[in-house]
Design a protein around this motif. Structure first.
Motif, PDB file in Angstrom:
ATOM      1  N   ALA A  37      28.452  34.607  36.625  1.00 28.73           N
ATOM      2  CA  ALA A  37      29.409  35.653  36.255  1.00 28.73           C
ATOM      3  C   ALA A  37      28.711  36.781  35.505  1.00 28.73           C
ATOM      4  O   ALA A  37      28.978  37.971  35.753  1.00 28.73           O
ATOM      5  N   LEU A  38      27.805  36.429  34.603  1.00 30.28           N
ATOM      6  CA  LEU A  38      27.070  37.458  33.865  1.00 30.28           C
ATOM      7  C   LEU A  38      26.193  38.289  34.800  1.00 30.28           C
ATOM      8  O   LEU A  38      26.065  39.511  34.624  1.00 30.28           O
ATOM      9  N   ASP A  39      25.596  37.635  35.783  1.00 29.00           N
ATOM     10  CA  ASP A  39      24.814  38.381  36.783  1.00 29.00           C
ATOM     11  C   ASP A  39      25.690  39.407  37.487  1.00 29.00           C
ATOM     12  O   ASP A  39      25.289  40.568  37.687  1.00 29.00           O
ATOM     13  N   LEU A  40      26.883  38.992  37.870  1.00 22.67           N
ATOM     14  CA  LEU A  40      27.789  39.869  38.608  1.00 22.67           C
ATOM     15  C   LEU A  40      28.336  40.978  37.709  1.00 22.67           C
ATOM     16  O   LEU A  40      28.544  42.114  38.157  1.00 22.67           O
ATOM     17  N   ILE A  41      28.557  40.664  36.454  1.00 25.62           N
ATOM     18  CA  ILE A  41      29.003  41.674  35.489  1.00 25.62           C
ATOM     19  C   ILE A  41      27.953  42.775  35.360  1.00 25.62           C
ATOM     20  O   ILE A  41      28.269  43.975  35.376  1.00 25.62           O
ATOM     21  N   GLU A  42      26.698  42.374  35.236  1.00 19.92           N
ATOM     22  CA  GLU A  42      25.619  43.361  35.113  1.00 19.92           C
ATOM     23  C   GLU A  42      25.434  44.145  36.410  1.00 19.92           C
ATOM     24  O   GLU A  42      25.192  45.365  36.393  1.00 19.92           O
ATOM     25  N   LYS A  43      25.585  43.471  37.524  1.00 22.67           N
ATOM     26  CA  LYS A  43      25.389  44.103  38.828  1.00 22.67           C
ATOM     27  C   LYS A  43      26.425  45.187  39.099  1.00 22.67           C
ATOM     28  O   LYS A  43      26.139  46.175  39.795  1.00 22.67           O
ATOM     29  N   THR A  44      27.626  45.040  38.546  1.00 17.04           N
ATOM     30  CA  THR A  44      28.713  45.986  38.830  1.00 17.04           C
ATOM     31  C   THR A  44      28.997  46.915  37.651  1.00 17.04           C
ATOM     32  O   THR A  44      30.050  47.557  37.611  1.00 17.04           O
ATOM     33  N   ASP A  45      28.075  46.997  36.714  1.00 22.02           N
ATOM     34  CA  ASP A  45      28.351  47.780  35.508  1.00 22.02           C
ATOM     35  C   ASP A  45      28.477  49.273  35.781  1.00 22.02           C
ATOM     36  O   ASP A  45      29.056  50.004  34.974  1.00 22.02           O
ATOM     37  N   ASP A  46      27.937  49.760  36.901  1.00 27.48           N
ATOM     38  CA  ASP A  46      28.069  51.183  37.225  1.00 27.48           C
ATOM     39  C   ASP A  46      29.230  51.450  38.186  1.00 27.48           C
ATOM     40  O   ASP A  46      29.396  52.566  38.676  1.00 27.48           O
ATOM     41  N   PHE A 223      53.925  45.918  37.175  1.00 26.71           N
ATOM     42  CA  PHE A 223      52.633  45.397  37.615  1.00 26.71           C
ATOM     43  C   PHE A 223      52.819  44.016  38.233  1.00 26.71           C
ATOM     44  O   PHE A 223      53.840  43.352  38.044  1.00 26.71           O
ATOM     45  N   MET A 224      51.810  43.599  38.960  1.00 31.61           N
ATOM     46  CA  MET A 224      51.683  42.208  39.403  1.00 31.61           C
ATOM     47  C   MET A 224      50.435  41.638  38.744  1.00 31.61           C
ATOM     48  O   MET A 224      49.373  42.259  38.788  1.00 31.61           O
ATOM     49  N   TYR A 225      50.578  40.466  38.113  1.00 30.03           N
ATOM     50  CA  TYR A 225      49.423  39.791  37.518  1.00 30.03           C
ATOM     51  C   TYR A 225      49.187  38.502  38.281  1.00 30.03           C
ATOM     52  O   TYR A 225      50.118  37.722  38.514  1.00 30.03           O
ATOM     53  N   CYS A 226      47.956  38.282  38.684  1.00 32.97           N
ATOM     54  CA  CYS A 226      47.674  37.045  39.406  1.00 32.97           C
ATOM     55  C   CYS A 226      46.256  36.574  39.122  1.00 32.97           C
ATOM     56  O   CYS A 226      45.345  37.361  38.864  1.00 32.97           O
ATOM     57  N   GLU A 227      46.108  35.272  39.153  1.00 39.86           N
ATOM     58  CA  GLU A 227      44.799  34.658  39.021  1.00 39.86           C
ATOM     59  C   GLU A 227      44.175  34.503  40.401  1.00 39.86           C
ATOM     60  O   GLU A 227      44.877  34.422  41.409  1.00 39.86           O
ATOM     61  N   SER A 228      42.850  34.457  40.421  1.00 43.42           N
ATOM     62  CA  SER A 228      42.144  34.360  41.691  1.00 43.42           C
ATOM     63  C   SER A 228      40.890  33.521  41.493  1.00 43.42           C
ATOM     64  O   SER A 228      40.138  33.741  40.541  1.00 43.42           O
ATOM     65  N   THR A 229      40.690  32.542  42.373  1.00 43.60           N
ATOM     66  CA  THR A 229      39.492  31.708  42.291  1.00 43.60           C
ATOM     67  C   THR A 229      38.589  32.019  43.483  1.00 43.60           C
ATOM     68  O   THR A 229      38.427  33.168  43.855  1.00 43.60           O
ATOM     69  N   HIS A 230      37.994  31.024  44.095  1.00 43.30           N
ATOM     70  CA  HIS A 230      37.039  31.242  45.180  1.00 43.30           C
ATOM     71  C   HIS A 230      37.590  30.651  46.475  1.00 43.30           C
ATOM     72  O   HIS A 230      38.129  29.540  46.465  1.00 43.30           O
ATOM     73  N   PRO A 238      32.712  29.026  42.088  1.00 41.63           N
ATOM     74  CA  PRO A 238      31.893  30.021  41.393  1.00 41.63           C
ATOM     75  C   PRO A 238      32.544  31.399  41.402  1.00 41.63           C
ATOM     76  O   PRO A 238      33.545  31.624  42.089  1.00 41.63           O
ATOM     77  N   PRO A 239      31.982  32.345  40.652  1.00 41.92           N
ATOM     78  CA  PRO A 239      32.419  33.741  40.774  1.00 41.92           C
ATOM     79  C   PRO A 239      32.220  34.218  42.211  1.00 41.92           C
ATOM     80  O   PRO A 239      31.290  33.797  42.894  1.00 41.92           O
ATOM     81  N   ASP A 240      33.098  35.100  42.648  1.00 46.31           N
ATOM     82  CA  ASP A 240      33.074  35.585  44.032  1.00 46.31           C
ATOM     83  C   ASP A 240      32.471  36.984  44.065  1.00 46.31           C
ATOM     84  O   ASP A 240      33.072  37.948  43.588  1.00 46.31           O
ATOM     85  N   GLU A 241      31.283  37.096  44.642  1.00 46.82           N
ATOM     86  CA  GLU A 241      30.567  38.373  44.651  1.00 46.82           C
ATOM     87  C   GLU A 241      31.308  39.454  45.428  1.00 46.82           C
ATOM     88  O   GLU A 241      31.104  40.642  45.196  1.00 46.82           O
TER      89      GLU A 241
END
Length: 514
Positions: A37-46, A223-230, A238-241
């Motif tokens: 998840a941290l990898d994906l957070i950094e990857k999408t920071d821009d 709004f609509m709030y929903c959870e999402s997994t893989h 895992p986190p979904d790229e």
């Protein structure tokens, strides 16, 4: 009619301790998910802010294991993004059944204080997924520990949801403390019911749910709030790229925008912008979906008894502590509680247990699940025996001084026979008519006491004499000693020396028609 203007997506992994993989592997996987998840957070920071990846750690149990093994640089990395609101930690230890006792519920929240004080990680929300509810006591406990928002994503298969659904309410506990609660869609909703991650599926599936919300007179939100997994691994996934690119591309072409949000941010959003739509509700939120415990009724009963025996051990050792005679091992007891709770959490067996009950995978997962109950029980018996024996040394005389010649003569063959001795000689009478009986409950009790077989005080401490089977010998035949019982009254949270040779009437020796 409220027009839906935005879709908030909470991306996380649903925590099953087992089901999809061996239990130990699940703990390892959830540690890996944090790094991914941290990898994906950094990857999408821009990326545009709405499409920047955000991740919520659903439970603290596996997360604490991650932190124990993490390097200082890994922890610093986590703290950086947590403070920026890109990764969040919810405060429940696991997803729970109603089997936990009060002590377990309180201890399940201990990690919150550790995260705050030892790591500087802010935790102010809690999540439960899959289960249909949690104990009413949690409404009070959350308020006491500073959890101000709670979300639940019920699995409605063979279960049901409370109202409002979906919607928010202030959940009032037994002592009138309260927590803001959101009763939301199934945790698989984002991925499985509206196809997030695949624009073709989402455009096909989403309109039905948007229309339903917009035409629901009880739904007061825009709004609509929903959870999402893989999609490949909906539990322990895992986190979904693909999700960040999906949100980014969706927002470029559609009127209703999507935005990643973590559970803490969602709670803040509700309080700041929608408090007028939130009413109070008071009462138990019982999980009526959990059917796993009935499929293993012996182990479930065993674990429930262990709950009580461990509390009894702690009550006895509290007196030992006052007498400077305590040998309580808090670390060991914490481990016992952890294993008791891992039996009581909501995952029961392997996903293949119905179709392939004899498979290695199914048997391995059940072996580990049941191990939690058996290990907790045996460890608790030892803790209880040690506490009780320590207490007895302060208030009573031993049956025999095992260092004396008389004791050697008296028990030279005691409780052991390979066939060379007469059974009555090998298992001699103790000639004792007095028992020490301890009441660990805070009220006076009328009880029926059964004399245990004696181990003479010479055996290692492990299990109290009363829990041994009378008919079992240790090599060779043995006589079953007479069973003596007596009825007596015990003082509240105290002890009494009971004369076992004093006869009680048959009426006094009947309990529950036995």
């Amino acid at each position: 009619v409220n027009k839906i203007k935005k879709i908030y997506i909470c991306n996380h992994s649903h925590t099953d301790i087992g089901f999809t993989d061996y239990q130990d592997a699940c703990f390892r996987q959830h540690a890996e998910f944090v790094e991914q998840a941290l990898d994906l957070i950094e990857k999408t920071d821009d990326y545009p802010d709405q499409a920047k990846y955000r991740w919520t750690v659903e439970t603290t149990g596996p997360f604490m294991q991650y932190l124990k093994n993490a390097s200082s640089s890994q922890i610093e990395r986590f703290l950086k993004w947590q403070k920026m609101g890109r990764i969040d930690v919810a405060g429940m230890q696991y997803n729970f059944t109603p089997l936990l006792n009060m002590e377990q519920m309180i201890r399940s929240l201990y990690p919150i204080q550790i995260l705050r004080k030892e790591y500087g990680i802010e935790v102010n929300t809690a999540m439960q997924d899959d289960v249909n509810g949690v104990s009413w006591v949690f409404a009070d406990l959350f308020a006491q520990i500073g959890i101000d928002f709670f979300t639940i994503a019920v699995n409605p298969i063979r279960g049901a949801r409370v109202n409002p659904f979906p919607g928010a309410f202030e959940w009032v506990g037994p002592s009138n403390k309260s927590v803001l609660a959101w009763n939301g869609y199934h945790y698989l909703f984002g991925r499985n019911q509206v196809g997030f991650g695949n624009e073709k599926f989402t455009k096909k599936l989403l309109p039905k749910y948007i229309n339903k919300l917009e035409n629901d007179s009880d739904y007061k939100y825009d709004f609509m709030y929903c959870e999402s997994t893989h999609p490949i691994r909906v539990d322990n996934g895992p986190p979904d790229e693909r999700m960040s690119n999906f949100v980014k591309n969706w927002n470029e072409d559609n009127e209703i925008k999507m935005e990643f949000i973590n559970v803490s941010q969602f709670g803040k959003l509700l309080r700041e912008n929608y408090s007028d739509n939130i009413n109070k509700q008071k009462g138990d939120w019982t999980d009526h979906w959990t059917d796993g415990p009935g499929s293993s009724s012996y182990e479930t009963g065993l674990n429930r008894r262990t709950h009580e025996l461990l509390l009894a051990a702690e009550a006895i050792d509290s007196i030992n502590l006052l007498n400077n005679n305590s040998k309580w091992n808090s670390k060991r007891v914490s481990s016992i509680y952890e294993n008791m709770t891992l039996y009581d959490e909501h995952t029961w067996g392997a996903y293949s247990s119905i179709e392939a009950p004899e498979s290695l995978f199914t048997k391995a997962l059940w072996n580990k699940k049941s191990w939690y109950a058996y290990n907790s029980s045996m460890e608790t018996h030892d803790v209880l025996a040690r506490a009780a024996n320590n207490f007895a040394t302060k208030v009573s005389d031993t049956l025999y001084d095992t260092t004396s010649y008389l004791a050697e003569k008296q028990i030279s063959q005691g409780n052991f026979n390979l066939g060379d001795h007469d059974p009555k000689e090998a298992f001699p009478d103790t000639k004792s008519d007095e028992l020490l009986v301890i009441n660990t409950l805070p009220w006076e009790r009328d009880v029926i006491v059964e004399e245990p077989e004696a181990r003479w005080g010479a055996a290692p401490v492990g299990i109290l004499d009363i829990f041994f089977n009378r008919a079992s010998g240790w090599g060779g035949l043995r006589p079953i000693s007479p069973i003596r019982k007596v009825a007596c009254k015990l003082p509240a949270y105290g002890y009494k020396f009971v004369k076992i040779n004093e006869k009680s009437s048959e009426k006094d020796l009947i309990a529950n028609n036995n």
